[in-house]
Design a protein around this motif. Structure first.
Motif, PDB file in Angstrom:
ATOM      1  N   PHE A 194       0.835  -1.207   0.000  1.00  0.00           N
ATOM      2  CA  PHE A 194       0.000   0.000   0.000  1.00  0.00           C
ATOM      3  C   PHE A 194       0.871   1.258   0.000  1.00  0.00           C
ATOM      4  O   PHE A 194       0.604   2.216  -0.736  1.00  0.00           O
ATOM      5  CB  PHE A 194      -0.918  -0.012   1.228  1.00  0.00           C
ATOM      6  N   ILE A 195       1.906   1.243   0.835  1.00  0.00           N
ATOM      7  CA  ILE A 195       2.805   2.405   0.919  1.00  0.00           C
ATOM      8  C   ILE A 195       3.465   2.670  -0.436  1.00  0.00           C
ATOM      9  O   ILE A 195       3.511   3.803  -0.916  1.00  0.00           O
ATOM     10  CB  ILE A 195       3.864   2.182   2.021  1.00  0.00           C
ATOM     11  N   ASN A 196       3.945   1.609  -1.059  1.00  0.00           N
ATOM     12  CA  ASN A 196       4.616   1.770  -2.356  1.00  0.00           C
ATOM     13  C   ASN A 196       3.649   2.189  -3.463  1.00  0.00           C
ATOM     14  O   ASN A 196       4.010   2.967  -4.348  1.00  0.00           O
ATOM     15  CB  ASN A 196       5.349   0.484  -2.739  1.00  0.00           C
ATOM     16  N   ASP A 197       2.423   1.709  -3.389  1.00  0.00           N
ATOM     17  CA  ASP A 197       1.431   2.041  -4.418  1.00  0.00           C
ATOM     18  C   ASP A 197       0.885   3.456  -4.263  1.00  0.00           C
ATOM     19  O   ASP A 197       0.525   4.101  -5.248  1.00  0.00           O
ATOM     20  CB  ASP A 197       0.256   1.056  -4.379  1.00  0.00           C
ATOM     21  N   ASN A 198       0.803   3.936  -3.013  1.00  0.00           N
ATOM     22  CA  ASN A 198       0.112   5.197  -2.762  1.00  0.00           C
ATOM     23  C   ASN A 198       1.018   6.354  -2.365  1.00  0.00           C
ATOM     24  O   ASN A 198       0.595   7.514  -2.418  1.00  0.00           O
ATOM     25  CB  ASN A 198      -0.950   5.005  -1.680  1.00  0.00           C
ATOM     26  N   ILE A 199       2.232   6.052  -1.948  1.00  0.00           N
ATOM     27  CA  ILE A 199       3.156   7.108  -1.533  1.00  0.00           C
ATOM     28  C   ILE A 199       4.347   7.202  -2.475  1.00  0.00           C
ATOM     29  O   ILE A 199       4.847   8.282  -2.778  1.00  0.00           O
ATOM     30  CB  ILE A 199       3.611   6.870  -0.066  1.00  0.00           C
ATOM     31  N   GLY A 200       4.791   6.064  -2.959  1.00  0.00           N
ATOM     32  CA  GLY A 200       5.953   6.038  -3.846  1.00  0.00           C
ATOM     33  C   GLY A 200       6.892   4.925  -3.430  1.00  0.00           C
ATOM     34  O   GLY A 200       6.585   4.144  -2.527  1.00  0.00           O
ATOM     35  N   GLU A 201       8.017   4.849  -4.082  1.00  0.00           N
ATOM     36  CA  GLU A 201       8.963   3.774  -3.789  1.00  0.00           C
ATOM     37  C   GLU A 201       9.637   4.028  -2.443  1.00  0.00           C
ATOM     38  O   GLU A 201      10.418   4.960  -2.279  1.00  0.00           O
ATOM     39  CB  GLU A 201      10.022   3.688  -4.889  1.00  0.00           C
ATOM     40  N   VAL A 202       9.270   3.186  -1.478  1.00  0.00           N
ATOM     41  CA  VAL A 202       9.791   3.299  -0.115  1.00  0.00           C
ATOM     42  C   VAL A 202      10.516   2.006   0.225  1.00  0.00           C
ATOM     43  O   VAL A 202       9.971   0.920   0.041  1.00  0.00           O
ATOM     44  CB  VAL A 202       8.649   3.564   0.896  1.00  0.00           C
ATOM     45  N   GLY A 203      11.735   2.129   0.711  1.00  0.00           N
ATOM     46  CA  GLY A 203      12.495   0.946   1.108  1.00  0.00           C
ATOM     47  C   GLY A 203      12.216   0.592   2.557  1.00  0.00           C
ATOM     48  O   GLY A 203      11.938   1.477   3.377  1.00  0.00           O
ATOM     49  N   GLY A 204      12.276  -0.684   2.860  1.00  0.00           N
ATOM     50  CA  GLY A 204      12.045  -1.083   4.245  1.00  0.00           C
ATOM     51  C   GLY A 204      11.888  -2.579   4.395  1.00  0.00           C
ATOM     52  O   GLY A 204      11.971  -3.330   3.425  1.00  0.00           O
TER      53      GLY A 204
END
Length: 311
Positions: free
Chosen positions: A118-128
């Motif tokens: 969800f974070i990657n789809d709605n906020i952008g490419e996030v590493g974690g």
């Protein structure tokens, strides 16, 4: 108008609740300065017993930035597992509530992966990375920093609104977010019910548990034989122990979980004492195939049951 950090934090928390998590809080990924001396003292006193992994990666345990490159935020999540259902045979060796349903590692990891997607789809490419008992992460410390509760005298995280029958998990991500206020208050007061009730006197001081004496450790983590000093002190527990939580006054606020995967397997709850004593490896694999109990393996659970049987 919300800045991006505040907006993203609200989005993540809303999605976490939609996925079924009970609560979500966020803290800054930083060095746990207050935890360092406590952890060192606990290890020096050998309170970790044979859990050698607790002494490994000391630095990573205290600094999540060593676990995840560029880590900026810890998203702490809790998931309720409380149930009022009980084993049918009151004389059968006892199982901790958290193991009645599907193994929580599987259930929570799937939810964490959905939240990360969800974070990657709605906020952008996030590493974690997602964590659920899978790495040297001090989950209770981070959950307290994220405002989700305080650590009680039995060392469990306690919520004023839900008690302590919940799992804790984390996302450690390289995204700046709005950070919650740490939970600073201690609402245990003068109560010592958990200390007084512990069958093996494992709570050696308020807020300090000698893990090597804890029934959960003895029945799950310990790989060798259970020391004879615990004969007659196991309170008939064969997997885990709920005593210090069952007596905690804050657990009057615990409510029935809403996670279908945690619904107790009736085959497991209906096992009679004799069936457990005479259990075969085949039956073990069948009854506990989706349960956290499989962690002990057949020989481990048999050891626990035999230790109780010899009383």
């Amino acid at each position: 108008m919300l800045n991006n950090s505040a907006k993203y934090s609200r989005m993540i928390k809303a999605e976490a609740l939609r996925l079924g998590f009970m609560a979500c809080g966020i803290s800054k990924a930083d060095f746990l300065a207050e935890e360092a001396p406590r952890l060192e003292d606990w290890l020096n006193k050998n309170h970790h017993g044979e859990m050698a992994y607790m002494a490994n990666h000391f630095d990573k345990r205290l600094d999540p930035r060593l676990l995840v490159d560029g880590a900026k935020s810890i998203v702490s999540l809790t998931l309720n597992y409380f149930t009022d259902q009980q084993q049918a045979d009151i004389n059968a060796p006892k199982i901790s509530k958290y193991a009645f349903g599907t193994d929580y590692h599987t259930v929570i990891k799937e939810k964490l992966q959905e939240l990360m997607a969800f974070i990657n789809d709605n906020i952008g490419e996030v590493g974690g990375r997602c964590f659920v008992d899978s790495a040297p992460v001090m989950d209770k410390a981070w959950a307290q920093k994220a405002g989700l509760g305080w650590r009680g005298k039995n060392s469990n995280l306690i919520s004023k609104y839900a008690g302590s029958f919940f799992f804790i998990a984390e996302l450690i991500i390289d995204l700046d977010l709005d950070y919650d206020t740490p939970f600073a208050a201690d609402h245990c007061g003068s109560c010592t019910r958990c200390i007084d009730a512990c069958p093996t006197d494992a709570i050696v001081a308020p807020y300090t548990v000698d893990g090597s004496k804890c029934i959960s450790y003895l029945t799950i983590e310990l790989k060798n034989e259970i020391p004879t000093e615990f004969k007659g002190k196991m309170d008939n527990w064969m997997f885990g122990c709920d005593v210090c939580q069952d007596v905690c006054p804050w657990n009057r606020f615990a409510t029935q979980h809403k996670e279908p995967a945690f619904e107790p397997a009736m085959e497991l709850l209906n096992l009679k004492k004799e069936e457990l004593i005479e259990m075969t490896d085949e039956v073990f694999k069948q009854v506990f195939k989706n349960s956290a109990i499989k962690r002990t393996k057949f020989n481990g659970l048999k050891r626990n049951i035999d230790f109780l049987k010899e009383l």
